[in-house]
Design a protein around this motif. Structure first.
Motif, PDB file in Angstrom:
ATOM      1  N   GLY A  37      36.600 -58.844 115.989  1.00  0.00           N
ATOM      2  CA  GLY A  37      35.048 -59.037 116.513  1.00  0.00           C
ATOM      3  C   GLY A  37      34.722 -60.467 116.031  1.00  0.00           C
ATOM      4  O   GLY A  37      34.331 -61.237 116.830  1.00  0.00           O
ATOM      5  N   VAL A  38      34.758 -60.626 114.760  1.00  0.00           N
ATOM      6  CA  VAL A  38      34.246 -62.057 114.361  1.00  0.00           C
ATOM      7  C   VAL A  38      35.167 -63.280 114.699  1.00  0.00           C
ATOM      8  O   VAL A  38      34.526 -64.270 114.974  1.00  0.00           O
ATOM      9  CB  VAL A  38      34.500 -62.048 112.597  1.00  0.00           C
ATOM     10  CG1 VAL A  38      33.985 -63.340 112.130  1.00  0.00           C
ATOM     11  CG2 VAL A  38      33.404 -61.026 112.002  1.00  0.00           C
ATOM     12  N   LYS A  40      35.996 -63.618 117.753  1.00  0.00           N
ATOM     13  CA  LYS A  40      35.636 -63.878 119.025  1.00  0.00           C
ATOM     14  C   LYS A  40      34.093 -64.544 118.818  1.00  0.00           C
ATOM     15  O   LYS A  40      33.341 -64.773 120.000  1.00  0.00           O
ATOM     16  CB  LYS A  40      35.636 -62.491 119.866  1.00  0.00           C
ATOM     17  CG  LYS A  40      37.110 -62.200 119.955  1.00  0.00           C
ATOM     18  CD  LYS A  40      36.698 -61.005 121.052  1.00  0.00           C
ATOM     19  CE  LYS A  40      38.109 -60.145 121.133  1.00  0.00           C
ATOM     20  NZ  LYS A  40      37.812 -58.856 121.636  1.00  0.00           N
ATOM     21  N   ASP A  41      33.466 -64.570 117.815  1.00  0.00           N
ATOM     22  CA  ASP A  41      31.860 -64.616 117.725  1.00  0.00           C
ATOM     23  C   ASP A  41      31.768 -66.174 117.017  1.00  0.00           C
ATOM     24  O   ASP A  41      31.597 -66.211 115.842  1.00  0.00           O
ATOM     25  CB  ASP A  41      31.302 -63.595 117.184  1.00  0.00           C
ATOM     26  CG  ASP A  41      29.810 -63.698 117.258  1.00  0.00           C
ATOM     27  OD1 ASP A  41      29.467 -64.649 117.272  1.00  0.00           O
ATOM     28  OD2 ASP A  41      29.284 -62.407 117.178  1.00  0.00           O
ATOM     29  N   ILE A  44      28.557 -66.316 114.644  1.00  0.00           N
ATOM     30  CA  ILE A  44      28.713 -65.438 113.336  1.00  0.00           C
ATOM     31  C   ILE A  44      29.879 -66.390 112.438  1.00  0.00           C
ATOM     32  O   ILE A  44      29.501 -66.566 111.253  1.00  0.00           O
ATOM     33  CB  ILE A  44      29.476 -63.993 113.418  1.00  0.00           C
ATOM     34  CG1 ILE A  44      28.448 -62.962 114.147  1.00  0.00           C
ATOM     35  CG2 ILE A  44      29.987 -63.711 111.974  1.00  0.00           C
ATOM     36  CD1 ILE A  44      27.161 -62.828 113.121  1.00  0.00           C
ATOM     37  N   GLN A  45      30.782 -66.897 113.051  1.00  0.00           N
ATOM     38  CA  GLN A  45      31.525 -67.851 112.428  1.00  0.00           C
ATOM     39  C   GLN A  45      30.960 -69.025 111.746  1.00  0.00           C
ATOM     40  O   GLN A  45      31.180 -69.446 110.657  1.00  0.00           O
ATOM     41  CB  GLN A  45      32.675 -68.454 113.212  1.00  0.00           C
ATOM     42  CG  GLN A  45      33.732 -67.310 113.606  1.00  0.00           C
ATOM     43  CD  GLN A  45      34.836 -67.821 114.351  1.00  0.00           C
ATOM     44  OE1 GLN A  45      35.321 -69.172 114.384  1.00  0.00           O
ATOM     45  NE2 GLN A  45      35.395 -67.294 115.514  1.00  0.00           N
TER      46      GLN A  45
END
Length: 157
Positions: A37-38, A40-41, A44-45
């Motif tokens: 998930g992270v 792809k985000d 958030i990264q």
């Protein structure tokens, strides 16, 4: 194989305690987050990268790319691996990534989970993943903060 100096399950991933205590405790100079998930985000990264001290390298991978990275040639970096759930570590171990020990530090309560130890809650599937790691000969232990003593997970799952 890359030099993994600490492996931690913590569903918060990057937070103050990791940045101020665990990196120093492990003497790590790189943090590798493995989370589909992270990975792809981008937002958030960006937040995570801004939270890491300049002297610490941060890499974020999905599970497949994380396996490839960790199985790569040792480049002298001392890596702290962070994941949200034990299932990711089972995938790494099954793919040949050498994990000597796993610190279970933070898995929060949510639907389908029951309290396993202090503030750590797991589902039955996560308990099976923890047992799977133990069965592979990996030392799996609770240690929420650096000053805590280690408590073996096998007593609880």
């Amino acid at each position: 194989m890359k030099n993994i100096v600490w492996t931690r399950i913590d569903d918060r991933l990057i937070h103050g305690q990791v940045m101020t205590q665990w990196i120093q405790h492990a003497d790590a100079n790189e943090v590798v987050i493995i989370d589909d998930g992270v990975a792809k985000d981008a937002f958030i990264q960006m937040i995570m990268k801004s939270s890491v001290p300049a002297k610490i390298n941060l890499e974020i991978f999905n599970v497949a790319d994380g396996i490839d990275y960790l199985k790569g040639e040792d480049d002298g970096k001392k890596i702290l691996v962070l994941v949200k759930t034990p299932g990711v570590l089972v995938a790494l171990a099954d793919a040949g990534v050498k994990l000597e020990s796993v610190n279970v530090g933070g898995i929060g309560a949510k639907a389908g989970r029951k309290t396993l130890y202090k503030n750590i809650s797991t589902s039955e599937a996560e308990n099976q993943d923890l047992r799977n790691l133990i069965d592979k000969g990996i030392k799996v232990f609770f240690r929420v903060v650096v000053s805590d003593s280690e408590e073996l997970v096998e007593k609880y799952v």
